[in-house]
Design an enzyme around this catalytic site. Structure first.
Site, PDB file in Angstrom:
ATOM      1  N   ASP A 286      68.504  51.832  48.652  1.00 58.37           N
ATOM      2  CA  ASP A 286      67.192  51.884  48.086  1.00 58.37           C
ATOM      3  C   ASP A 286      67.341  52.125  46.518  1.00 58.37           C
ATOM      4  O   ASP A 286      66.344  52.246  45.708  1.00 58.37           O
ATOM      5  CB  ASP A 286      66.571  53.474  48.425  1.00 58.37           C
ATOM      6  CG  ASP A 286      65.061  53.132  48.710  1.00 58.37           C
ATOM      7  OD1 ASP A 286      64.223  54.199  48.804  1.00 58.37           O
ATOM      8  OD2 ASP A 286      64.529  52.083  48.646  1.00 58.37           O
ATOM      9  N   SER A 290      61.810  53.918  43.875  1.00 60.01           N
ATOM     10  CA  SER A 290      61.451  55.115  43.310  1.00 60.01           C
ATOM     11  C   SER A 290      61.742  56.197  44.362  1.00 60.01           C
ATOM     12  O   SER A 290      61.651  55.981  45.568  1.00 60.01           O
ATOM     13  CB  SER A 290      59.881  55.207  42.882  1.00 60.01           C
ATOM     14  OG  SER A 290      59.100  55.269  44.221  1.00 60.01           O
TER      15      SER A 290
HETATM   16  C1  FWO Z   1      61.498  56.453  49.515  1.00 58.71           C
HETATM   17  C2  FWO Z   1      60.571  52.925  47.969  1.00 58.71           C
HETATM   18  C3  FWO Z   1      60.162  56.851  49.647  1.00 58.71           C
HETATM   19  C4  FWO Z   1      59.390  52.045  46.138  1.00 58.71           C
HETATM   20  O1  FWO Z   1      59.847  57.512  50.657  1.00 58.71           O
HETATM   21  O2  FWO Z   1      60.372  53.867  49.946  1.00 58.71           O
HETATM   22  O3  FWO Z   1      59.392  56.671  48.709  1.00 58.71           O
HETATM   23  O4  FWO Z   1      58.210  51.144  46.690  1.00 58.71           O
HETATM   24  O5  FWO Z   1      59.821  51.782  45.214  1.00 58.71           O
HETATM   25  N1  FWO Z   1      61.345  55.148  48.288  1.00 58.71           N
HETATM   26  N2  FWO Z   1      58.590  53.590  47.622  1.00 58.71           N
HETATM   27  C5  FWO Z   1      62.559  57.392  48.829  1.00 58.71           C
HETATM   28  C6  FWO Z   1      63.056  58.455  49.953  1.00 58.71           C
HETATM   29  C7  FWO Z   1      63.911  57.856  50.919  1.00 58.71           C
HETATM   30  C8  FWO Z   1      63.914  59.312  49.033  1.00 58.71           C
HETATM   31  C9  FWO Z   1      60.837  54.050  49.243  1.00 58.71           C
HETATM   32  C10 FWO Z   1      59.735  53.239  47.344  1.00 58.71           C
HETATM   33 ZN    ZN Z   2      61.520  52.971  51.689  1.00 58.46          ZN
END
Ligand code: FWO
Ligand code: ZN
Length: 390
Positions: A286, A290
């Protein structure tokens, strides 16, 4: 380019013992015990492998290469990735994705960044889409994107069971999965559907419903963040025993571990103890995504930024802290994702495959050198006995 690695201990990911590896241009030309008896040109690089393990180059199947974030407003959009972040983590193949923000982040930009990283020496692919359904594509169709754009390996990250998802209904999800699958079949590509799972109560239920009510195989999905809370992790183990892949996110924040996230290194250990087939387990970073924290009212608190370097860090922890055998731990970031993504030339150390390798020190398991498509991208210290390192 010619590289000869002499007397290195090989995990292909299975353990293969001490061998010599000859790399010609971007391919592994030979792996074996026999000494290579040819007059190498002076430009050839010869590496003494006696203190090193050789692993297949790492594959990170979920990275926000153009940056992501934004859940706390425009000032919280995260930066795009740099080549050094990727190489430092031993990653030689990366799959780029969009996330929550599919408006200011575009598919065109995602594709351009993937091409840019490829020009810099790593192998890159992308998912078409973002969190949302309907899917924002390049050609206007999921199936056409998968079939016609070589870098598109599937769709994602489609958000389910999350307050930030587009709340797709089952029919929408069935259709996009069917389109990805048939596009993949017709182009002999994965057509994989990378599913983002949030902290909601519905968890993997939608995927299980689709598997139980259609002809779509469970292996069409690659659900990620399965380690984000204990109840999803528990269902994930059952889902893997049904034949599904489960992916654990390695970027984290100690706060998450206090709140019940299962540290990725421990997630591997527990799955193996629970009898999950090791070929069903993967890790992704990831990176540059974020890591937002919301309170119980769904209000934004703060956010961190994912790191590609966390990928191998968690594999190393699994070996050094959780006693997971090396070949099982590195499988999660080499052969397993290569098979899921149908990257036939990646994920293993074998003659004929792409020359993507990571050389690590035997004791510390620290990365010493990274070779991507036959090019030495990083060398912690002078390993090359001769030949110039440009
Ligand atoms: C996870 C990426 C979350 C982006 O649930 O899905 O937000 O668009 O940059 N990250 N939303 C992180 C958790 C697994 C800790 C994303 C983020
Ligand atoms: Zn994600």
């Amino acid at each position: 380019m010619i590289i000869l690695i002499e007397g290195v201990e090989i995990y292909s990911p299975e353990y293969k013992g001490i061998k010599n590896i000859l790399i010609l241009d971007d391919k592994i030309a030979y792996i074996g015990e026999e000494k290579i008896k040819i007059d190498l040109p002076v430009s050839a690089k010869v590496i003494d492998g006696s203190k090193l393990y050789a692993f297949p180059g790492f594959i990170d199947g979920h990275v926000h290469i153009t940056g992501g974030g934004g859940e706390g407003g425009f000032s919280t959009r995260t930066p795009e990735i740099m080549l050094s972040d990727i190489i430092e983590g031993g990653v030689t193949t990366i799959v780029g994705c969009l996330g929550t923000d599919g408006i200011t982040r575009s598919m065109e930009n995602l594709y351009a960044k993937a091409k840019g990283l490829e020009e810099e020496g790593v192998s890159t692919y992308i998912y078409t889409g973002s969190y949302r359904v309907p899917v924002s594509t390049l050609t206007g169709s999921v199936m056409k994107d998968v079939m016609m754009i070589d870098k598109v390996v599937g769709v994602g990250e489609i958000a389910l069971s999350d307050h930030r998802s587009s709340q797709p209904n089952l029919e929408e999800l069935k259709r996009l999965t069917a389109d990805a699958r048939v596009g993949g079949i017709l182009s002999q590509k994965a057509g994989i559907v990378n599913i983002h799972l949030g902290d909601g109560k519905r968890m993997l239920n939608y995927l299980i419903d689709i598997v139980n009510t259609t002809e779509i195989p469970i292996t069409q999905f690659w659900p990620t963040h399965v380690n984000r809370n204990p109840y999803l992790f528990k269902q994930g183990i059952e889902y893997a025993k049904m034949g599904g892949f489960i992916d654990f996110t390695t970027s984290s924040d100690p706060v998450f571990w206090e709140e019940g996230e299962v540290k990725a290194s421990k997630a591997i250990k527990i799955c193996l103890e629970e009898g999950v087939d090791e070929e069903k387990i993967t890790l992704t970073s990831d990176g540059q995504g974020s890591l937002p924290q919301f309170n119980e009212k769904g209000e934004f608190v703060k956010l961190g930024i994912g790191k590609v370097t966390s990928l191998y860090k968690e594999v190393r922890d699994a070996v050094l802290e959780d006693n997971v055998p090396i070949e099982k731990a590195i499988k999660c970031i080499t052969q397993n994702p290569a098979k899921i993504l149908k990257l036939r030339n990646k994920g293993r150390l074998e003659a004929g495959l792409d020359a993507d390798l990571v050389l690590v020190e035997k004791e510390s398991l620290e990365i010493d050198a990274v070779i991507a498509m036959g090019k030495i991208m990083m060398e912690q210290k002078k390993l090359v006995k001769r030949g110039t390192f440009e």
